[in-house]
Motif scaffolding. Structure first.
Motif, short mmCIF file in Angstrom:
data_model
loop_
_atom_site.label_atom_id
_atom_site.label_comp_id
_atom_site.label_asym_id
_atom_site.label_seq_id
_atom_site.Cartn_x
_atom_site.Cartn_y
_atom_site.Cartn_z
N MET A 1 0.88 -1.06 0.19
CA MET A 1 -0.08 0.13 -0.02
C MET A 1 0.93 1.21 0.03
N ASP A 2 0.31 2.15 -0.68
CA ASP A 2 0.98 3.56 -0.62
C ASP A 2 1.05 4.05 0.83
N PRO A 3 2.09 4.11 1.67
CA PRO A 3 2.23 4.53 3.04
C PRO A 3 1.71 6.14 3.40
N ASN B 1 -0.86 7.52 1.64
CA ASN B 1 -2.19 7.86 0.98
C ASN B 1 -3.23 7.20 2.26
N PRO B 2 -4.05 8.07 2.87
CA PRO B 2 -5.04 7.66 3.69
C PRO B 2 -6.14 6.67 3.20
N ILE C 1 -7.77 3.90 1.64
CA ILE C 1 -7.25 2.41 1.47
C ILE C 1 -8.54 1.78 0.81
#
Lengths: 375, 375
Positions: free
Chosen positions: A95-97, A99-100, A102
């Protein structure tokens, strides 16, 4: 390269100080959606040998590393939509760390990016909004603690007497019960369709689609050969014995088959067909999105299904994307239905096995539901 | 090393085939919670030079790489709880890619691991469950589209006339409106406390805590010096003008100050103190968890607050963990309150600035609320 150093927000928050974190490299901004609907993705991973962007509905593309160890890529212009994505760093999907947003998933959680557009059904607009009610219960049928969600449309008033039809809407394999709201944006889609008078006000019940939850858990050894079938049967039993009775007790809904629809995507589409086509006394409206037919042996999966179903079925809507690997099984199933002289609305759309297809499926399907008979 | 190769679930799902994904290395299992309450974390990252486990409430610990490129570490025995964690790979904090349990956060989403225990208030038990209602609205005060959540207790019946008190419960900086349910498990805590007759049945309203949402967005340049203050004031205005009126219109709640509580953690604790102590005509019960006092200049933040407040305040409960960096500001604020002869219940607990502390805070605070006067 756009970055920012996080301020010590603490000092600003009128004395509220967070614990001071360990030193961090400058924060990367990702994803960055540009005005021309290209998107730049960035990911810091100084020692990776290869980082790819894996985007829902797109081919994997290589990202390029700068001298700060930040990998990036800018896409071509994208259609306005919500896209799941992950970074595949040396073979591992991440996951993109930063980017909130999800994309929840029991096996493969990802990140999401919203490329905004105008006039699309899943965009939040200035219309009345319905609500999403999260229910928790112990399932005696399955033997676990589980949840489901209920969308009530704008204007739904628990104190009033107005009653509504209900769509039971099923997610796909590896989704959780939040899939149709968090990713599918079913509540926003219905808000918009209802405001435009394109869909009847309705409730949507979004259940957890596993009758045999071990189907979605890691297993060391081989699976029982009947797991798929048991998953569908127990799903149906929990729906019939637990969820529908609770919904019909606790909400103002119309309790007849003409006011009950069932639809689902992928595994949930197969469950929909198995459940719905074998229970036309309960459902008059059935939709399968990218389901592939629900069972290889149709005669065994749908015993006794024949053209007498036509008098009960108000809609049997079976959609699949042309680029979906399930398009051939889907066509085969439709051919079988036609060989039985069962009336079916076959839909082939652009797209593959993605939420971009399913949001559009729901946007097309929901307006067809619960219409008065015109004959 | 425990791993499993994902089966092609497709074949099992009675003909439902997912798109065949590109080849993947064997799936890692993480986290693995052992019977002795140690936990093994695993993360594949073949080319990283250093991977650390960062666990909520714990020190960072180094993970060890095996010959397959999988880093792992097993913790000491942990107290039963929910822990946020991330893997810090070459300085970059990452969510666990194989764990579906996400700790939502606008700046720093993490993964979560549940170490189960018995008799803890945040464990799902076989008691009646309340519901969580997700509301969406356009805020004229703030100028954005936003959401809030409402917990209704077991037995809440929209068709009945029974009315309930309400706790307004605020999250911390960088949380979103789902923080108190997804991470704080407020609904489960109340389900359990109510079943044990330890807390009064009540509604909990969980709002989005940003009056100035830019406070939680990346910024290239310096922030306006009044941002923190504006964030609190607009938060309060949206609460008073939008959220509370809507809740009191749409739910069966008691509309007086004796039946209205406000509490929050960290930034939300500061907002609670600012909002509540300046509006004792609205709130008789106030709780601040790890808030640090809410404003350095108390006389300016709470103008006119004096011992006359004691006749209105049924509870002013101010808690902080002894290992929290905010413990000193918190003590200073309590000393100021005492200097004003304002009755306060100061609580110091073990723990730092973590959700482990805040779940326990809520578990202790909620039972004190809405009790009848015994004098």
């Amino acid at each position: 390269m756009k970055r920012f150093t996080p301020l010590v927000f603490a000092a600003m928050c009128a004395g509220v100080m967070a614990q001071v974190p360990p030193p961090q490299p400058p924060r990367v901004i990702s994803p960055e959606v540009h005005a021309d609907r290209t998107v730049t993705f960035r990911f810091r991973d100084p020692n990776a040998k290869e980082v790819m962007l894996s985007r829902e509905g797109g081919q994997r593309v290589a990202m390029q590393k700068d001298d700060q160890g930040v990998w990036s890529v800018t896409t071509d212009t994208l259609e306005p939509d919500m896209y799941g994505y992950s970074f595949v760093a040396d073979g591992v999907g991440l996951m993109d760390p930063v980017n909130p947003l999800i994309k929840p998933n029991l096996l493969n959680p990802q990140s999401m990016v919203h490329v905004p557009g105008a006039g699309l059904t899943w965009e939040v607009t200035d219309v009345p909004h319905g609500r999403v009610h999260h229910h928790f219960y112990h399932s005696g049928v399955v033997g676990d603690d589980r949840d489901f969600y209920v969308y009530t449309p704008p204007g739904y008033d628990p104190a009033a007497k107005q009653t509504y039809p209900v769509l039971y809407l099923l997610h796909g394999f590896s989704d959780d019960a939040s899939g149709w709201t968090a990713v599918g944006r079913a509540n926003i889609i219905l808000d918009n369709l209802i405001a435009q008078h394109k869909a009847q006000p309705m409730l949507i019940v979004m259940t957890l689609g596993y009758g045999a939850p071990e189907i979605v858990r890691p297993a060391a050894g081989p699976r029982s050969p009947d797991l798929g079938r048991r998953n569908m049967e127990k799903y149906r039993d929990a729906l019939f014995d637990e969820v529908i009775p609770q919904v019909e007790r606790e909400y103002h809904v119309i309790k007849d088959r003409q006011s009950r629809a069932i639809a689902g995507l992928s595994m949930g589409g197969a469950e929909t067909l198995f459940t719905g086509l074998n229970a036309l006394d309960r459902f008059a409206w059935i939709g399968a999105f990218s389901a592939g037919g629900g069972g290889a042996d149709y005669d065994k999966t749908y015993p006794g299904l024949d053209s007498s179903a036509n008098s009960k079925l108000r809609l049997l809507w079976i959609a699949c994307g042309a680029d979906d690997r399930l398009i051939e099984p889907n066509r085969k199933f439709i051919a079988w239905l036609k060989s039985k002289e069962i009336q079916v609305t076959p839909i082939e759309t652009p797209g593959a096995h993605t939420w971009m297809v399913w949001r559009r499926n729901l946007s097309e399907f929901a307006p067809l539901l619960f219409r008065k008979k015109t004959s």
